[in-house]
Scaffold this active site. Structure first.
Site, PDB file in Angstrom:
ATOM      1  N   HIS A  49       0.834  -1.203   0.000  1.00 17.38           N
ATOM      2  CA  HIS A  49       0.000   0.000   0.000  1.00 17.38           C
ATOM      3  C   HIS A  49       0.870   1.255   0.000  1.00 17.38           C
ATOM      4  O   HIS A  49       1.254   1.750   1.071  1.00 17.38           O
ATOM      5  CB  HIS A  49      -0.904  -0.003   1.228  1.00 17.38           C
ATOM      6  CG  HIS A  49      -1.798  -1.202   1.310  1.00 17.38           C
ATOM      7  ND1 HIS A  49      -1.337  -2.441   1.696  1.00 17.38           N
ATOM      8  CD2 HIS A  49      -3.114  -1.354   1.031  1.00 17.38           C
ATOM      9  CE1 HIS A  49      -2.346  -3.305   1.660  1.00 17.38           C
ATOM     10  NE2 HIS A  49      -3.427  -2.671   1.273  1.00 17.38           N
ATOM     11  N   GLY A 138      -3.719  -3.700  11.402  1.00 10.88           N
ATOM     12  CA  GLY A 138      -4.165  -4.196  10.099  1.00 10.88           C
ATOM     13  C   GLY A 138      -5.670  -4.280  10.075  1.00 10.88           C
ATOM     14  O   GLY A 138      -6.319  -3.667   9.227  1.00 10.88           O
ATOM     15  N   GLY A 177     -10.789   4.464   7.311  1.00 11.02           N
ATOM     16  CA  GLY A 177     -11.296   3.135   7.664  1.00 11.02           C
ATOM     17  C   GLY A 177     -11.285   2.920   9.168  1.00 11.02           C
ATOM     18  O   GLY A 177     -12.228   2.349   9.736  1.00 11.02           O
ATOM     19  N   ILE A 208     -10.317   9.038   0.809  1.00  9.29           N
ATOM     20  CA  ILE A 208     -10.265   7.905  -0.137  1.00  9.29           C
ATOM     21  C   ILE A 208     -10.187   6.595   0.644  1.00  9.29           C
ATOM     22  O   ILE A 208      -9.447   6.481   1.629  1.00  9.29           O
ATOM     23  CB  ILE A 208      -9.003   8.016  -1.042  1.00  9.29           C
ATOM     24  CG1 ILE A 208      -9.099   9.223  -1.966  1.00  9.29           C
ATOM     25  CG2 ILE A 208      -8.778   6.736  -1.849  1.00  9.29           C
ATOM     26  CD1 ILE A 208     -10.155   9.119  -3.069  1.00  9.29           C
ATOM     27  N   HIS A 280      -4.124   3.384  -3.387  1.00  4.88           N
ATOM     28  CA  HIS A 280      -4.270   2.786  -2.054  1.00  4.88           C
ATOM     29  C   HIS A 280      -3.470   1.498  -1.855  1.00  4.88           C
ATOM     30  O   HIS A 280      -2.624   1.433  -0.974  1.00  4.88           O
ATOM     31  CB  HIS A 280      -5.753   2.522  -1.759  1.00  4.88           C
ATOM     32  CG  HIS A 280      -5.961   1.578  -0.621  1.00  4.88           C
ATOM     33  ND1 HIS A 280      -5.967   2.006   0.685  1.00  4.88           N
ATOM     34  CD2 HIS A 280      -6.121   0.228  -0.585  1.00  4.88           C
ATOM     35  CE1 HIS A 280      -6.137   0.947   1.473  1.00  4.88           C
ATOM     36  NE2 HIS A 280      -6.233  -0.124   0.735  1.00  4.88           N
ATOM     37  N   ARG A 375     -18.175 -18.151  38.850  1.00  2.00           N
ATOM     38  CA  ARG A 375     -17.941 -16.693  38.794  1.00  2.00           C
ATOM     39  C   ARG A 375     -17.718 -16.151  40.203  1.00  2.00           C
ATOM     40  O   ARG A 375     -16.923 -15.248  40.427  1.00  2.00           O
ATOM     41  CB  ARG A 375     -19.095 -15.965  38.101  1.00  2.00           C
ATOM     42  CG  ARG A 375     -20.413 -16.100  38.796  1.00  2.00           C
ATOM     43  CD  ARG A 375     -21.518 -15.326  38.104  1.00  2.00           C
ATOM     44  NE  ARG A 375     -22.802 -15.665  38.700  1.00  2.00           N
ATOM     45  CZ  ARG A 375     -23.804 -14.829  38.855  1.00  2.00           C
ATOM     46  NH1 ARG A 375     -23.693 -13.583  38.460  1.00  2.00           N
ATOM     47  NH2 ARG A 375     -24.931 -15.223  39.389  1.00  2.00           N
ATOM     48  N   SER A 402     -22.495  -9.036  37.582  1.00  2.00           N
ATOM     49  CA  SER A 402     -22.676 -10.386  37.052  1.00  2.00           C
ATOM     50  C   SER A 402     -21.340 -11.100  36.881  1.00  2.00           C
ATOM     51  O   SER A 402     -21.207 -12.282  37.169  1.00  2.00           O
ATOM     52  CB  SER A 402     -23.353 -10.333  35.674  1.00  2.00           C
ATOM     53  OG  SER A 402     -24.624  -9.760  35.781  1.00  2.00           O
ATOM     54  N   GLU A 429     -17.843  -4.020  24.526  1.00  2.00           N
ATOM     55  CA  GLU A 429     -17.015  -5.228  24.660  1.00  2.00           C
ATOM     56  C   GLU A 429     -15.806  -5.208  23.720  1.00  2.00           C
ATOM     57  O   GLU A 429     -14.702  -5.599  24.096  1.00  2.00           O
ATOM     58  CB  GLU A 429     -17.856  -6.483  24.374  1.00  2.00           C
ATOM     59  CG  GLU A 429     -18.977  -6.740  25.367  1.00  2.00           C
ATOM     60  CD  GLU A 429     -20.238  -5.940  25.043  1.00  2.00           C
ATOM     61  OE1 GLU A 429     -20.277  -5.233  24.015  1.00  2.00           O
ATOM     62  OE2 GLU A 429     -21.194  -6.018  25.846  1.00  2.00           O
ATOM     63  N   ASP A 487     -32.592 -16.036  30.518  1.00  2.00           N
ATOM     64  CA  ASP A 487     -32.283 -15.035  29.490  1.00  2.00           C
ATOM     65  C   ASP A 487     -32.397 -15.612  28.078  1.00  2.00           C
ATOM     66  O   ASP A 487     -32.506 -14.872  27.098  1.00  2.00           O
ATOM     67  CB  ASP A 487     -30.887 -14.433  29.699  1.00  2.00           C
ATOM     68  CG  ASP A 487     -30.933 -13.203  30.605  1.00  2.00           C
ATOM     69  OD1 ASP A 487     -32.049 -12.682  30.827  1.00  2.00           O
ATOM     70  OD2 ASP A 487     -29.872 -12.780  31.084  1.00  2.00           O
ATOM     71  N   HIS A 491     -28.629 -15.277  24.820  1.00  5.04           N
ATOM     72  CA  HIS A 491     -27.592 -15.087  25.835  1.00  5.04           C
ATOM     73  C   HIS A 491     -26.851 -16.378  26.187  1.00  5.04           C
ATOM     74  O   HIS A 491     -25.932 -16.355  26.985  1.00  5.04           O
ATOM     75  CB  HIS A 491     -28.210 -14.490  27.106  1.00  5.04           C
ATOM     76  CG  HIS A 491     -28.464 -13.018  26.989  1.00  5.04           C
ATOM     77  ND1 HIS A 491     -29.130 -12.462  25.928  1.00  5.04           N
ATOM     78  CD2 HIS A 491     -28.110 -11.988  27.803  1.00  5.04           C
ATOM     79  CE1 HIS A 491     -29.196 -11.149  26.085  1.00  5.04           C
ATOM     80  NE2 HIS A 491     -28.577 -10.828  27.217  1.00  5.04           N
ATOM     81  N   ARG A 538     -22.801 -19.182  35.844  1.00  5.98           N
ATOM     82  CA  ARG A 538     -23.676 -18.317  36.645  1.00  5.98           C
ATOM     83  C   ARG A 538     -24.230 -19.106  37.835  1.00  5.98           C
ATOM     84  O   ARG A 538     -24.414 -18.579  38.921  1.00  5.98           O
ATOM     85  CB  ARG A 538     -24.847 -17.854  35.775  1.00  5.98           C
ATOM     86  CG  ARG A 538     -25.855 -17.082  36.581  1.00  5.98           C
ATOM     87  CD  ARG A 538     -27.121 -16.795  35.782  1.00  5.98           C
ATOM     88  NE  ARG A 538     -28.001 -15.956  36.568  1.00  5.98           N
ATOM     89  CZ  ARG A 538     -29.289 -16.175  36.714  1.00  5.98           C
ATOM     90  NH1 ARG A 538     -29.872 -17.174  36.105  1.00  5.98           N
ATOM     91  NH2 ARG A 538     -30.018 -15.364  37.446  1.00  5.98           N
TER      92      ARG A 538
END
Ligand SMILES: Cc1ncc(C[n+]2csc(CCOP(=O)(O)OP(=O)(O)O)c2C)c(N)n1
Length: 683
Positions: A49, A138, A177, A208, A280, A375, A402, A429, A487, A491, A538
């Site tokens: 590039h 990248g 981008g 561009i 590009h 957990r 949670s 996330e 849920d 989920h 859980r």
């Protein structure tokens, strides 16, 4: 290597070469060295590039010659400014800069072998290939989000160790981008909120992208967008060295993160392709390269940098050496306890006290035998870990209650207040996972954070990069199966364990009880060269490891949890919450005088790394194998063989109380025992 470029001028010969980069014309000539290297390397490789390095060469020259604090003779200097080339496709920009400023890791020969087997000058910058490459980029947007993590880590380390040891900035070159990618919203809104004012993004505003003008797909006002996220913004002509320097000057004392939109022409200098998407991502071709040489006033043959320009670049590279030495003196003069804890943090070592502390926790858990969600056991373990290990830094993507990743005494990191240990990442996330990579890359901190396992999909691109980069990043992913219950299927992770296990160099740990959870934390913390996903329940689980042992059984990936009484005919293999089902299935068979054993397999990766003998002894080819995991069967064939059985999920889950779900989907001890009996009958 050509004559002109091979000789690194001795410092004494570098007569105020800085004169050169301070003058507008000199800066342009220095930038042209980047342009020439970029177009020649892409030409030689017949791939790459050229457009972005040619467009951003002026900006990069001003940054590297006048602002960036770095020292090529000590690339790991902890207080260096970080530079992230988020638009990693423009990798030749970075390789040219590293070579020109005098980093050992990139030679002219390496540049001549751009994109070839064994060259550190890979298609996109890869962390670890050469000093000075701060992160692997990248996948657009990732580098920018890494930089947010780096800038946050800088503030946290500064709060701990003070200005004399930690006082640096994070600079980013990002493209259209990068800004279009959703992750940029997540990461940059967090940076704005946290007022990470040492983060400075140079946005290559060339209008561009691959398909043509960005106007085909985007009409965002980037400056308004960033201002709305709490950033300071400015706009400059990206080919005017003085304007760029003035914008950077202003950015240095900003109270907010800064976005400088640099209006540039992609492929600057290429007579026909400049300003078009043809610049590009492909070699310009001999004619266009020759034309660019004329347009840029660059009469030199390919890969030749005239000595006075190389000298000027090397002088720019030598600028930081004085600051670096002064910093070293400051470190040496720091109180021994400060110096010790700073160096220990950077060493990434785990204190010797951690092992015994976790053994004591295991002993307590084995004795008390709690019925406890893993957990919750993770939270208990973290109380022990965080007391021993000041470098851990927790967080959650808005699921703190949670994920249970916040321990009692963790102060929260807030805008302007970085002396905490817990980051509220918000519902971000992907940004979180990438920022965690940045924190790990920065050094001095071990990031761990949480979300639901089903949302590992939202983190996956960043997890993958952590695995490529071999960084210790720990993802606490709770609600790891249909066991989360009501849920429902959106989920309930099904294919996620298999999908994560498919990522090379990623550890997936799914502990069966509180004791294994403590062991898994120890494994994750000791893994200095790979990230970990911890899959946690859980729902409450029985303590199965009731006989205390100091040894970390989970570290072998799988181990015999229950031996058979009498001749073994069946082996149940299970992970996490399904291990207690396997134990119950074993008991059913044993009551019928059928010898059955249970193998708990918290990590397929660690098990696969064991020697043949251990694996054979654990799996026992003379037994019928039944695997139990409340997830997709994908991947289990290799342990159960063609005649084994799998008890688990074959489609999506459902919304109901979890005990009904296990029954409804047939993941029960009875079903597992029956599957074993059916296989035994066939034999
Ligand atoms: C996540 C991701 N999607 C797609 C790509 C492929 N890709 C590489 S560069 C690019 C866009 C190029 O536009 P821009 O970011 O403006 O860079 P420039 O053309 O200015 O070099 C795309 C789609 C990628 N690298 N990462």
């Amino acid at each position: 290597m050509t004559q002109a470029a091979s000789a690194t001028p001795p410092t004494s010969a570098v007569n105020p070469a800085s004169e050169l980069f301070l003058s507008k014309d000199g800066a342009r000539r220095m930038a042209n060295a980047i342009r020439a290297l970029a177009m020649d390397a892409v030409e030689a490789a017949k791939s790459g590039h050229p457009g972005m390095p040619m467009g951003m060469a002026d900006v990069a020259t001003v940054l590297f010659t006048r602002f960036l604090k770095f020292d090529p003779s000590d690339p790991a200097w902890p207080d260096r400014d970080r530079f992230v080339l988020s638009a990693g496709h423009g990798s030749m920009l970075l390789y040219a800069l590293l070579f020109l400023t005098g980093y050992d890791g990139i030679t002219l020969n390496d540049i001549k072998r751009f994109r070839q087997w064994g060259s550190p000058c890979a298609g996109h910058p890869e962390y670890g290939h050469a000093p000075g490459i701060e992160t692997t980029t990248g996948p657009l947007g990732q580098g920018l989000a890494n930089a947010v993590g780096m800038a946050l880590a800088e503030r946290v380390m500064n709060a701990r160790f003070g200005d004399s040891l930690v006082d640096h900035k994070t600079f980013v070159i990002a493209s259209d981008g990068d800004l279009m990618e959703g992750i940029s919203h997540e990461a940059c809104s967090l940076a704005g909120h946290l007022k990470l004012n040492r983060l400075i993004v140079l946005y290559d505003d060339n209008g561009i992208s691959i398909d043509g003008s960005t106007a085909l797909a985007d009409s965002t006002d980037a400056l308004m967008r960033f201002e709305a996220m709490g950033w300071a913004t400015s706009r400059v002509d990206g080919h005017d060295a003085n304007a760029i320097a003035a914008a950077l000057d202003a950015a240095m004392n900003s109270e907010r993160p800064v976005l400088i939109a640099c209006k540039t022409v992609i492929g600057f200098g290429a007579p026909k392709r400049a300003g078009t998407s043809k610049a590009h991502g492909e070699a310009l071709g001999a004619e266009e390269v020759a034309g660019a040489r004329v347009a840029l006033g660059w009469p030199y043959p390919p890969f030749e940098i005239p000595p006075e320009l190389l000298a000027a670049w090397r002088a720019a590279g030598a600028r930081g050496s004085h600051d670096r030495k002064a910093w070293e003196a400051q470190l040496a003069a720091s109180p021994p306890t400060t110096r010790d804890s700073f160096e220990t943090a950077l060493s990434a070592e785990i204190p010797p006290s951690l092992g015994p502390a976790l053994v004591a926790l295991k002993a307590k858990l084995s004795a008390e035998k709690p019925s406890m969600a893993t957990r919750k056991a993770s939270e208990m373990t973290l109380e022990v870990v965080n007391a021993e290990l000041p470098t851990t830094i927790g967080g959650s993507a808005d699921l703190t209650g949670s994920n249970l990743t916040k321990t009692k005494n963790d102060p929260v990191i807030a805008p302007g207040h970085y002396a905490g240990r817990f980051i509220h990442y918000g519902v971000r996330e992907h940004g979180m996972a990438a920022a965690m990579n940045g924190i790990a890359l920065h050094g001095g901190l071990i990031p761990y954070s949480g979300t639901f396992l089903v949302f590992s999909d939202y983190c996956r691109p960043a997890i993958r990069l952590a695995a490529i980069m071999k960084k210790r990043v720990i993802h606490v992913m709770t609600h790891d199966s249909i066991g989360l219950g009501e849920d429902g299927p959106t989920h309930q992770p099904i294919e996620h364990l298999a999908a994560l296990r498919a990522i090379p160099n990623l550890l997936v740990l799914r502990p069966a009880d509180a004791v294994e959870t403590a062991e898994c934390w120890e494994i994750a913390l000791r893994e200095k060269r790979r990230p970990t996903v911890m899959a946690l329940s859980r729902q409450n689980l029985a303590t199965l490891r009731v006989d205390h042992s100091e040894a970390n059984f989970s570290a072998r990936g799988a181990y015999v949890l229950r031996e058979s009484d009498g001749r073994a005919q069946v082996t149940f293999l299970a992970t996490g919450s399904e291990v207690e089902i396997a134990v119950a299935a074993r008991d059913i068979l044993q009551r019928q005088n059928i010898g059955a054993r249970v193998v708990s397999m918290p990590s397929t990766e660690l098990f696969d790394e064991q020697d043949d003998d251990y694996r054979a002894r654990t799996l026992r080819s003379d037994t019928v194998k039944v695997a139990i995991e409340a997830a997709s069967p994908f991947g289990w064939e290799r342990y159960i063989g063609p005649s084994g059985a799998f008890v688990g999920m074959h489609g999506f889950g459902a919304s109901a109380p979890y005990k009904e779900l296990y029954k409804g989907f047939g993941i029960t001890a009875e079903a597992a025992a029956e599957a074993a009996l059916a296989r035994l009958k066939k034999e």
